[in-house]
Design a protein around this motif. Structure first.
Motif, PDB file in Angstrom:
ATOM      1  N   PHE A   9       0.903  -1.200  -0.138  1.00 55.81           N
ATOM      2  CA  PHE A   9      -0.186   0.066   0.008  1.00 55.81           C
ATOM      3  C   PHE A   9       0.761   1.208  -0.050  1.00 55.81           C
ATOM      4  O   PHE A   9       2.117   1.231   0.692  1.00 55.81           O
ATOM      5  N   CYS A  17      -5.164  -7.184  11.098  1.00 55.93           N
ATOM      6  CA  CYS A  17      -4.408  -7.992  10.165  1.00 55.93           C
ATOM      7  C   CYS A  17      -5.173  -9.094  10.196  1.00 55.93           C
ATOM      8  O   CYS A  17      -5.501  -9.870  11.031  1.00 55.93           O
ATOM      9  N   GLU A  18      -5.445  -9.601   8.930  1.00 55.51           N
ATOM     10  CA  GLU A  18      -6.143 -10.993   8.622  1.00 55.51           C
ATOM     11  C   GLU A  18      -5.558 -12.130   8.736  1.00 55.51           C
ATOM     12  O   GLU A  18      -5.907 -13.300   8.519  1.00 55.51           O
ATOM     13  N   ILE A  26      -1.509  -1.492   8.674  1.00 51.53           N
ATOM     14  CA  ILE A  26      -1.546  -2.556   7.311  1.00 51.53           C
ATOM     15  C   ILE A  26      -0.859  -2.098   6.254  1.00 51.53           C
ATOM     16  O   ILE A  26      -1.149  -1.131   5.636  1.00 51.53           O
ATOM     17  N   TYR A  28       0.544  -4.420   3.445  1.00 56.15           N
ATOM     18  CA  TYR A  28       0.511  -5.351   2.326  1.00 56.15           C
ATOM     19  C   TYR A  28      -0.850  -5.829   2.194  1.00 56.15           C
ATOM     20  O   TYR A  28      -1.613  -6.053   3.086  1.00 56.15           O
ATOM     21  N   ARG A  29      -1.187  -6.219   1.000  1.00 60.63           N
ATOM     22  CA  ARG A  29      -2.562  -7.068   0.571  1.00 60.63           C
ATOM     23  C   ARG A  29      -1.948  -8.120  -0.206  1.00 60.63           C
ATOM     24  O   ARG A  29      -1.194  -8.352  -1.229  1.00 60.63           O
ATOM     25  N   SER A  44      -8.612 -11.659  -1.504  1.00 58.20           N
ATOM     26  CA  SER A  44      -7.585 -11.025  -0.994  1.00 58.20           C
ATOM     27  C   SER A  44      -7.587 -10.800   0.192  1.00 58.20           C
ATOM     28  O   SER A  44      -8.777 -10.887   1.006  1.00 58.20           O
ATOM     29  N   ASP A  46      -5.637  -8.494   3.999  1.00 53.95           N
ATOM     30  CA  ASP A  46      -4.803  -7.622   4.328  1.00 53.95           C
ATOM     31  C   ASP A  46      -3.937  -8.160   5.358  1.00 53.95           C
ATOM     32  O   ASP A  46      -4.133  -8.761   6.297  1.00 53.95           O
TER      33      ASP A  46
END
Length: 75
Positions: A9, A17-18, A26, A28-29, A44, A46
């Motif tokens: 990003f 955060c997933e 966050i 990155y994805r 997707s 995150d």
């Protein structure tokens, strides 16, 4: 070719955060592409800085951490 792609990003956002489920910035994805064609986006998630860099290491992708601007002037 890999069906996972890590995208950085431009500006991090503060949310969960997933991967580790902690509320952090966050950075990155991870985009999941269709396994057969690897062209269509299927989903997707995150990722925070640590999880994003770890996942990139697992899939063997280099991530862009920062971009330097050269030649800045107030003139």
């Amino acid at each position: 070719m890999n069906a996972f792609k890590i995208v950085t990003f431009q500006n991090p956002s503060y949310k969960k955060c997933e991967s580790c489920e902690r509320v952090k910035d966050i950075f990155y994805r991870c985009e999941m592409l269709d396994a057969k064609t690897q062209t269509m986006l299927c989903g997707s998630f995150d990722l925070c800085n640590i999880c994003g860099e770890n996942f990139a290491d697992i899939i063997g992708q280099k991530v862009v951490k920062e971009r330097k601007v050269g030649g800045f002037s107030f003139d």
